[in-house]
Write a protein that holds these residues in place. Structure first.
Motif, PDB file in Angstrom:
ATOM      1  N   THR B  62       0.838  -1.689  -0.232  1.00 40.84           N
ATOM      2  CA  THR B  62       0.032   0.171  -0.117  1.00 40.84           C
ATOM      3  C   THR B  62       0.990   1.290   0.230  1.00 40.84           C
ATOM      4  N   ALA B  63       1.821   0.818  -0.236  1.00 42.94           N
ATOM      5  CA  ALA B  63       2.893   2.529   0.381  1.00 42.94           C
ATOM      6  C   ALA B  63       3.411   2.665  -1.272  1.00 42.94           C
ATOM      7  N   PHE B  64       2.690   1.753  -1.977  1.00 44.74           N
ATOM      8  CA  PHE B  64       3.488   2.428  -3.416  1.00 44.74           C
ATOM      9  C   PHE B  64       2.198   3.294  -3.832  1.00 44.74           C
ATOM     10  N   VAL B  65       0.912   3.582  -3.139  1.00 43.06           N
ATOM     11  CA  VAL B  65       0.402   4.466  -3.846  1.00 43.06           C
ATOM     12  C   VAL B  65      -0.089   5.513  -2.672  1.00 43.06           C
ATOM     13  N   ASN B  66      -0.677   6.712  -3.060  1.00 43.69           N
ATOM     14  CA  ASN B  66      -0.981   7.671  -1.953  1.00 43.69           C
ATOM     15  C   ASN B  66      -1.939   8.145  -1.963  1.00 43.69           C
ATOM     16  N   THR B  67      -2.627   8.487  -0.921  1.00 45.94           N
ATOM     17  CA  THR B  67      -4.221   8.920  -0.977  1.00 45.94           C
ATOM     18  C   THR B  67      -4.175  10.688  -1.361  1.00 45.94           C
ATOM     19  N   PHE B 152      -4.255  17.549  -3.999  1.00 45.72           N
ATOM     20  CA  PHE B 152      -3.680  17.909  -3.038  1.00 45.72           C
ATOM     21  C   PHE B 152      -3.623  16.520  -2.443  1.00 45.72           C
ATOM     22  N   LEU B 153      -1.958  16.208  -1.727  1.00 45.64           N
ATOM     23  CA  LEU B 153      -2.054  14.864  -1.178  1.00 45.64           C
ATOM     24  C   LEU B 153      -2.631  15.502   0.202  1.00 45.64           C
ATOM     25  N   PHE B 162      -8.051   5.511   4.896  1.00 43.04           N
ATOM     26  CA  PHE B 162      -8.413   5.343   3.319  1.00 43.04           C
ATOM     27  C   PHE B 162      -7.961   4.300   2.550  1.00 43.04           C
ATOM     28  N   LYS B 163      -6.510   3.712   2.999  1.00 46.33           N
ATOM     29  CA  LYS B 163      -5.971   2.707   2.129  1.00 46.33           C
ATOM     30  C   LYS B 163      -6.604   1.887   3.094  1.00 46.33           C
ATOM     31  N   GLY B 164      -7.621   1.482   4.485  1.00 41.74           N
ATOM     32  CA  GLY B 164      -7.499   0.939   5.129  1.00 41.74           C
ATOM     33  C   GLY B 164      -6.649   0.551   7.205  1.00 41.74           C
ATOM     34  N   ASN B 165      -5.499   0.679   6.286  1.00 38.83           N
ATOM     35  CA  ASN B 165      -4.668  -0.110   7.498  1.00 38.83           C
ATOM     36  C   ASN B 165      -4.518   0.080   8.555  1.00 38.83           C
ATOM     37  N   SER B 197      -3.175   7.446  -6.057  1.00 41.51           N
ATOM     38  CA  SER B 197      -2.377   7.660  -7.124  1.00 41.51           C
ATOM     39  C   SER B 197      -1.219   6.938  -6.563  1.00 41.51           C
ATOM     40  N   PHE B 198      -0.144   6.464  -7.618  1.00 41.50           N
ATOM     41  CA  PHE B 198       1.102   6.144  -7.902  1.00 41.50           C
ATOM     42  C   PHE B 198       2.121   7.090  -6.524  1.00 41.50           C
ATOM     43  N   ASN B 199       2.688   6.821  -6.062  1.00 42.98           N
ATOM     44  CA  ASN B 199       3.840   7.698  -4.497  1.00 42.98           C
ATOM     45  C   ASN B 199       4.787   7.295  -5.502  1.00 42.98           C
TER      46      ASN B 199
END
Lengths: 347, 438
Positions: B62-67, B152-153, B162-165, B197-199
């Motif tokens: 999940t770290a490879f995408v950013n909200t 915006f980040l 948002f990523k459910g972590n 999207s891609f981090n």
């Protein structure tokens, strides 16, 4: 082949020569020190670099004691400008500093940090006193007026109201400032409530310190290294274990951890700030005043670190778990550090 | 052979008595057991590896995408103080961006003016989001006074939620994200304004205290400099030493003493090389702390024995016939070595060197001793500027309290593993491509 060998050997030699000439000047601040202060000092460093456009300071996490050793080696660009400490500078460290020519140091109280005794959400919490913590965790304890090797196997052995589970506490190693603070605030306070130990205070000071300070070594207290995240993970996988670590780690992991209240008080921003939670200590940053003129941006960094936006209530450091110092103390430390006053602790 | 029946073997032959058959069965059984142990060992090892990789990948992917949150920002000229008619870049840079962003959030989100919502509102966007807006405006000042739609980040807490972590189904006071913030997230999701999207920060930024801004670029550059120093120093030195020891040195007590010491050095714990680096390169030679040059020198010392041993083994495996043939044609010893033996041994030497480099790439302990585990927010611009390396960056992140760093630690491990696999694959490729069989 020969040429390649020759060329690369020459390149290596050139590299070695060039390196000797370097390291004479420095554009960025350098800091060392406690792993507890590290999150805060790095956050200040980043904000400072973004706000002022200065080169970002380089900050290393060396532990409080290790940081003092490096900080006190001398004055000059080869030595760091500041060090973070999760306890006050010791007399011996101060003397080392002065002996090496570091005789003008400013001391900033950055804020307060509590030490939490926590367990997983699946574990059991209770209210424990400092004396009971000494009973559970010291190598030698007072039982019926005698000082004996710690016989307590379970929490219920210490106090029948506690869960009947084996004592298993993970905590920091002796090199850690958190460990120093835990020993000072919990173990030494706790042991003073036993007459048998207190009697030693008069007769045999060395033995008294040993009984008060030594943590048990029979596997009930586990030294888990400087990595607090590791303790958090181990607590999550073992609900019967407890962990000792900085309040900020509990603050970040409230969804999976719960805290044991000590002397009836749970660690929280309010209880740490007003001192009612007994295991809280001030954390410090020490600055070399001789470097202020020499290292670009040092004044601006000090300004940032002492600003209300950083270490005041609601400042960005409180977002990651720092508890601000009371207002009058903040004002005092801000004035002293900004004016470059020499620390008065050992005058 | 006469027509003896099989039964006569079993009854009369020396190796066919009942006792012999029992012995035979036992020996076969022993062999089967041994094979089973072997298979069990391999299965256990693969199982552990699979568990390890699974944990790392499942925690880290999940770290490879950013909200990101898409907002329409009204760039209110009132938040700037312009003196002249054309805004200068200083004036644009000094704008009150936090105010611009919080007004934009208030416009975009329902109930944003509820009492006590200010703190929740502040926690939506990354602390550095204003820099995105500032850079856009600096690039195009004509946007001032306009409505700008930008992504915006999101802050790390929102990102993790948002990523459910981080779990939502726990009481509010145990969460970093409040109920109101969750409502906003749902609202934004319905509007299609929040997405992952891609981090790219992970590969373009150096370290940061804010997990959503932190990246590995500084560490990758630092590791590159380290590898450069190690390769430039240890390969020529190591290969040269190996050639001399193997081909030219007289076989006497001195050389066998040196040989024993090189073999022992290969087994010295790497932290010792870190201490050596600290004592010699930093304290005696006065090289800067945390510099890739010092790290590279320490790692060179660590890698040298590996390369020397691999290169010697590879030189030794060249058959004597090659040497004899070279001598037979009148080559000198030097010509024999450099024209014939070394080129044939090169694939093996390269393989050994690359594996030595890969080992150095993953080494952490010496770097901790010389201060390459510092917090550094910019990539190094030379071998002398302070820097981290991939393994020490992972070490720093693993030690950080912020939740966002948990997944980034695993992502860092995945990137490091990627580089190691790449290097080892190069070694295998070189061996397969150039290896000669005799």
């Amino acid at each position: 082949m020969k040429k390649v060998l020759l060329a690369s050997t020459l390149a290596a030699a050139a590299l070695a020569v060039a390196s000797g000439a370097q390291a004479q000047s420095r554009e960025q601040l350098r800091g060392v020190g406690s792993s507890t202060v590290f999150p805060y000092s790095t956050m200040i460093a980043e904000e400072f670099a973004n706000m002022t456009g200065n080169a970002a300071p380089v900050i290393e996490s060396t532990g409080t004691g290790g940081g003092m050793q490096i900080f006190c080696q001398g004055v000059g660009v080869d030595h760091p400008d500041l060090t973070g400490a999760s306890r006050a500078m010791k007399q011996s460290e101060y003397e080392l500093c002065v002996g090496n020519g570091v005789d003008d140091i400013s001391e900033q109280v950055l804020g307060f940090d509590g030490i939490a005794l926590a367990t997983s959400r699946d574990g059991k919490v209770f209210d424990i006193s400092l004396a009971e913590l000494h009973q559970a965790l010291a190598a030698e304890v007072a039982v019926d007026g005698e000082i004996v090797e710690n016989p307590h196997e379970t929490w219920a052995d210490v106090n029948p109201d506690f869960p009947d589970a084996e004592i298993q506490v993970m905590g920091p190693p002796p090199t850690s400032g958190t460990r120093d603070a835990w020993v000072e605030l919990v173990m030494e306070e706790g042991c003073s409530e036993f007459e048998a130990i207190e009697a030693l205070h008069e007769s045999d000071e060395v033995r008294y310190e040993e009984v008060c300070q030594r943590m048990r070594e029979d596997g009930k207290f586990i030294e888990a290294g400087e990595n607090d995240n590791l303790i958090v993970q181990r607590l999550n996988s073992d609900p019967t274990a407890y962990g000792i670590f900085g309040y900020s780690f509990f603050y970040e992991n409230q969804d999976s951890l719960q805290v044991v209240s000590i002397e009836g008080v749970e660690p929280a921003e309010a209880t740490i700030a007003d001192g009612s939670y007994p295991v809280s200590r001030p954390i410090f940053i020490y600055y070399k005043n001789a470097h202020r003129e020499v290292i670009p941006g040092m004044e601006a960094f000090i300004e940032e670190a002492t600003s209300e936006a950083a270490s005041g209530p609601g400042g960005y450091l409180t977002d990651i778990g720092l508890v601000p110092a009371p207002e009058d103390q903040r004002a005092k430390t801000r004035e002293a550090v900004r004016n470059g006053e020499h620390m008065s602790r050992y005058e | 052979m006469t027509d003896t029946t099989p039964s006569s073997f079993t009854t009369h032959g020396l190796h066919t008595s009942a006792a012999a058959q029992a012995r035979m069965r036992r020996r076969y059984a022993a062999e089967r057991r041994f094979r089973l142990y072997g298979i069990a060992a391999i299965v256990a090892a693969l199982g552990v590896l699979a568990v390890l990789l699974f944990t790392i990948v499942s925690q880290g992917y999940t770290a490879f995408v950013n909200t990101e949150i898409e907002l329409e920002v009204y760039v209110d000229p009132a938040d700037f103080s312009f003196e002249g008619t054309t805004p200068t870049s200083e004036e644009i840079g000094a704008g009150n961006y936090r105010n611009l962003l919080s007004s934009a959030l208030q416009e975009n989100l329902p109930d944003a003016d509820a009492p006590g919502a200010a703190r929740d509102l502040r926690g939506i966007l990354s602390g550095q989001a204003y820099r995105q807006l500032r850079e856009t405006l600096l690039a195009d000042p004509s946007l001032i006074g306009q409505r700008v739609s930008m992504s915006f980040l999101a802050s790390s807490d929102i990102d993790q939620a948002f990523k459910g972590n981080t779990p939502r189904d726990v009481p509010e006071e145990r969460r970093r994200v409040s109920n109101l913030q969750y409502e906003w997230m749902d609202y934004l999701e319905n509007q299609g304004q929040i997405s992952t999207s891609f981090n790219s920060n992970l590969f373009t930024q150096a370290d940061s205290r804010q997990p959503e801004q932190a990246g590995l670029w500084g560490a990758i550059v630092g590791s590159f400099y380290l590898m450069l120093v190690v390769a430039v120093l240890s390969i020529p030195l190591g290969v040269g030493a190996a050639i001399y020891l193997e081909e030219f040195a007289p076989k006497n007590r001195l050389t066998s003493f040196i040989e024993i010491n090189i073999n022992n050095l290969a087994a010295v714990p790497s932290i010792i090389f870190g201490l050596l680096g600290l004592a010699v390169f930093i304290q005696v030679f006065g090289l800067p702390r945390s510099a890739p040059l010092v790290g590279g020198l320490a790692l060179t010392l660590m890698t040298l024995p590996t390369i020397i041993i691999a290169a010697r083994a590879s030189l030794r495996s060249i058959p004597p016939s090659i040497r004899e043939a070279a001598y037979g044609l009148g080559a000198s010893k030097m010509q024999m070595v450099f024209h014939h033996v070394l080129p044939l041994a090169l694939p093996g030497i390269l393989t050994g060197s690359i594996i030595g480099l890969a080992q150095a790439l993953g080494e952490t302990a010496p770097l901790l001793m010389i201060g390459m585990n510092a917090f550094i927010t910019s990539a190094p611009d030379s071998m002398f500027s302070p820097s981290t390396a991939l393994p020490s960056q992972i070490y720093i992140w693993a030690d950080s309290s912020e939740r966002g760093f948990v997944e980034r630690t695993s992502a860092g491990i995945m990137v490091l593993l990627g580089f190691l696999i790449l290097m080892n694959a190069t070694a295998i490729f070189l061996r397969k491509r150039f290896e000669k069989r005799w």
